[in-house]
Design a protein around this motif. Structure first.
Motif, mmCIF file in Angstrom:
data_model
loop_
_atom_site.group_PDB
_atom_site.id
_atom_site.type_symbol
_atom_site.label_atom_id
_atom_site.label_comp_id
_atom_site.label_asym_id
_atom_site.label_seq_id
_atom_site.Cartn_x
_atom_site.Cartn_y
_atom_site.Cartn_z
ATOM 1 N N GLN A 72 0.688 -1.243 -0.077
ATOM 2 C CA GLN A 72 0.019 0.047 -0.061
ATOM 3 C C GLN A 72 0.958 1.214 -0.047
ATOM 4 O OE1 GLN A 72 -3.595 0.020 -0.121
ATOM 5 N NE2 GLN A 72 -3.000 -2.162 -0.631
ATOM 6 N N PRO A 73 0.209 2.423 -0.556
ATOM 7 C CA PRO A 73 1.143 3.679 -0.576
ATOM 8 C C PRO A 73 1.797 4.053 0.879
ATOM 9 C CG PRO A 73 -0.858 3.869 -1.919
ATOM 10 C CD PRO A 73 -1.093 2.668 -0.918
ATOM 11 N N ASP A 74 1.141 3.619 1.983
ATOM 12 C CA ASP A 74 1.754 3.956 3.167
ATOM 13 C C ASP A 74 3.080 3.076 3.634
ATOM 14 O OD1 ASP A 74 0.457 1.391 4.047
ATOM 15 O OD2 ASP A 74 -0.325 2.419 5.743
ATOM 16 N N GLY A 75 3.456 2.066 2.688
ATOM 17 C CA GLY A 75 4.577 1.155 2.936
ATOM 18 C C GLY A 75 4.135 -0.145 3.576
ATOM 19 N N SER A 76 2.791 -0.363 4.180
ATOM 20 C CA SER A 76 2.508 -1.471 4.610
ATOM 21 C C SER A 76 2.202 -2.495 3.435
ATOM 22 C CB SER A 76 0.986 -1.297 5.129
ATOM 23 O OG SER A 76 1.029 -0.528 6.210
ATOM 24 N N ASN A 111 9.075 -7.457 -3.336
ATOM 25 C CA ASN A 111 8.731 -7.531 -4.508
ATOM 26 C C ASN A 111 7.142 -7.231 -4.734
ATOM 27 O OD1 ASN A 111 8.981 -7.425 -7.221
ATOM 28 N ND2 ASN A 111 9.236 -9.706 -7.738
ATOM 29 N N ALA A 112 6.933 -6.019 -4.063
ATOM 30 C CA ALA A 112 5.373 -5.707 -4.107
ATOM 31 C C ALA A 112 5.361 -4.037 -4.222
ATOM 32 C CB ALA A 112 4.977 -5.861 -2.469
ATOM 33 N N CYS A 113 3.982 -3.826 -4.587
ATOM 34 C CA CYS A 113 3.913 -2.363 -4.993
ATOM 35 C C CYS A 113 4.021 -1.345 -3.740
ATOM 36 C CB CYS A 113 2.509 -2.008 -5.724
ATOM 37 S SG CYS A 113 1.889 -2.706 -6.958
ATOM 38 N N GLU A 116 8.672 0.520 -1.008
ATOM 39 C CA GLU A 116 10.160 1.572 -0.697
ATOM 40 C C GLU A 116 10.131 2.039 1.049
ATOM 41 O OE1 GLU A 116 12.615 4.845 -3.028
ATOM 42 O OE2 GLU A 116 10.556 5.387 -2.690
ATOM 43 N N LYS A 117 8.874 2.615 1.110
ATOM 44 C CA LYS A 117 8.921 2.914 2.715
ATOM 45 C C LYS A 117 9.400 1.795 3.602
ATOM 46 C CE LYS A 117 5.677 6.780 2.098
ATOM 47 N NZ LYS A 117 4.315 7.081 2.506
ATOM 48 N N GLN A 118 8.948 0.429 3.563
ATOM 49 C CA GLN A 118 9.126 -0.686 4.291
ATOM 50 C C GLN A 118 10.505 -0.987 4.075
ATOM 51 O OE1 GLN A 118 7.856 -3.270 6.470
ATOM 52 N NE2 GLN A 118 6.136 -2.952 5.189
ATOM 53 N N ALA A 119 10.933 -0.756 2.835
ATOM 54 C CA ALA A 119 12.494 -1.144 2.618
ATOM 55 C C ALA A 119 13.409 -0.180 3.505
ATOM 56 C CB ALA A 119 12.748 -1.118 1.061
ATOM 57 N N GLN A 124 17.666 0.012 8.025
ATOM 58 C CA GLN A 124 18.420 0.170 9.286
ATOM 59 C C GLN A 124 19.094 -0.772 9.911
ATOM 60 O OE1 GLN A 124 16.062 2.870 11.993
ATOM 61 N NE2 GLN A 124 14.500 2.588 10.749
ATOM 62 N N TYR A 125 18.668 -2.236 9.681
ATOM 63 C CA TYR A 125 19.015 -3.378 10.361
ATOM 64 C C TYR A 125 19.752 -4.337 9.186
ATOM 65 C CZ TYR A 125 15.850 -0.977 13.348
ATOM 66 O OH TYR A 125 15.064 -0.242 13.827
ATOM 67 N N ILE A 126 19.537 -4.055 7.959
ATOM 68 C CA ILE A 126 19.809 -5.288 6.971
ATOM 69 C C ILE A 126 20.659 -4.465 5.858
ATOM 70 C CG2 ILE A 126 19.009 -6.974 5.141
ATOM 71 C CD1 ILE A 126 18.278 -7.732 8.251
ATOM 72 N N GLN A 127 21.630 -5.072 5.483
ATOM 73 C CA GLN A 127 22.487 -4.375 4.566
ATOM 74 C C GLN A 127 22.000 -4.025 3.496
ATOM 75 O OE1 GLN A 127 26.246 -6.004 4.029
ATOM 76 N NE2 GLN A 127 27.292 -4.512 2.762
ATOM 77 N N HIS A 128 21.507 -5.064 2.732
ATOM 78 C CA HIS A 128 20.749 -4.881 1.230
ATOM 79 C C HIS A 128 19.366 -5.350 1.342
ATOM 80 C CE1 HIS A 128 24.692 -5.077 -0.430
ATOM 81 N NE2 HIS A 128 25.083 -6.222 0.439
ATOM 82 N N VAL A 129 18.605 -3.862 0.854
ATOM 83 C CA VAL A 129 17.274 -4.059 1.001
ATOM 84 C C VAL A 129 16.570 -3.573 -0.476
ATOM 85 C CG1 VAL A 129 14.903 -3.486 2.220
ATOM 86 C CG2 VAL A 129 17.017 -3.748 3.513
ATOM 87 N N ILE A 130 15.648 -4.112 -0.912
ATOM 88 C CA ILE A 130 15.283 -3.784 -2.321
ATOM 89 C C ILE A 130 13.644 -3.538 -2.355
ATOM 90 C CG2 ILE A 130 14.703 -4.153 -4.783
ATOM 91 C CD1 ILE A 130 17.382 -5.755 -4.246
ATOM 92 N N GLY A 131 13.039 -2.482 -2.534
ATOM 93 C CA GLY A 131 11.520 -2.096 -2.269
ATOM 94 C C GLY A 131 11.178 -1.365 -3.718
ATOM 95 N N MET A 132 10.025 -1.329 -3.877
ATOM 96 C CA MET A 132 9.353 -0.655 -5.160
ATOM 97 C C MET A 132 8.913 0.763 -4.721
ATOM 98 S SD MET A 132 10.088 -3.014 -7.217
ATOM 99 C CE MET A 132 10.626 -4.785 -6.911
ATOM 100 N N SER A 133 9.352 1.708 -5.561
ATOM 101 C CA SER A 133 8.861 3.116 -5.284
ATOM 102 C C SER A 133 7.606 3.390 -5.743
ATOM 103 C CB SER A 133 9.926 4.255 -5.822
ATOM 104 O OG SER A 133 9.834 3.944 -7.117
#
Length: 169
Positions: A72-76, A111-113, A116-119, A124-133
């Protein structure tokens, strides 16, 4: 030592149907074709509820955590509840869980719409994080994942895998 990959998938009822099965199949197929295929161990969890994430990480101790589903747009992110309905998980909650396992987890791919906010929270804790903007179509999400894991299977760095995933779209 093999790289352990945990793929978590959730497509709760009353959400648009995603081809999560195709995504997982294509990832597995690419890793099976990798020259060093014996260096990868992939586990999948379907219709994931929040408690399933904790249990799967405790059981499997993955190096890469991959989530496929809706955001969701709020990052959830949309997980399932016990009735297969949507249970939204806010960025802080998932990041707090993954922080506990940060000694083992090297990469998280969301791999979700709108993930990015979640990522950002998880990074802060995991070196490599990929999210969708933004919103991403199902076919594009699958192509990204396949390109990413094809590169991982070929021994590329996470950065190169990310770039190849983007290029695959």
């Amino acid at each position: 030592m093999s790289t352990r990959i945990l793929v978590l998938s959730a497509n709760p009822k009353n959400t648009d149907r995603l081809r999560l099965d195709k995504e997982v199949r294509d990832i597995q197929e690419g890793l099976r074709q990798a020259k060093e295929r014996n260096l990868f161990d992939i586990k999948t969890e379907w219709a994931v509820r929040p408690k399933d994430v904790r249990r799967a990480i405790l059981s499997y101790k993955p190096h890469i955590v991959h989530f496929s589903g809706h955001g969701q747009p709020d990052g959830s992110l949309a997980f399932e509840d016990d009735q297969a309905s949507v249970q939204m998980v806010c960025p802080r909650a998932l990041a707090g869980l993954l922080k506990i396992f940060s000694a083992d987890i090297q990469c998280v791919l969301l791999n979700a719409c709108f993930s990015e906010k979640q990522a950002d929270e998880i990074s802060q804790y995991i070196q490599h994080v990929i999210g969708m903007s933004e919103s991403i179509g199902d076919a594009a999400a699958i192509e990204f994942a396949v390109g990413f894991y094809d590169a991982i299977g070929a021994g590329c760095s996470i950065q190169t895998a990310y770039e190849l995933g983007c290029n695959a779209i």
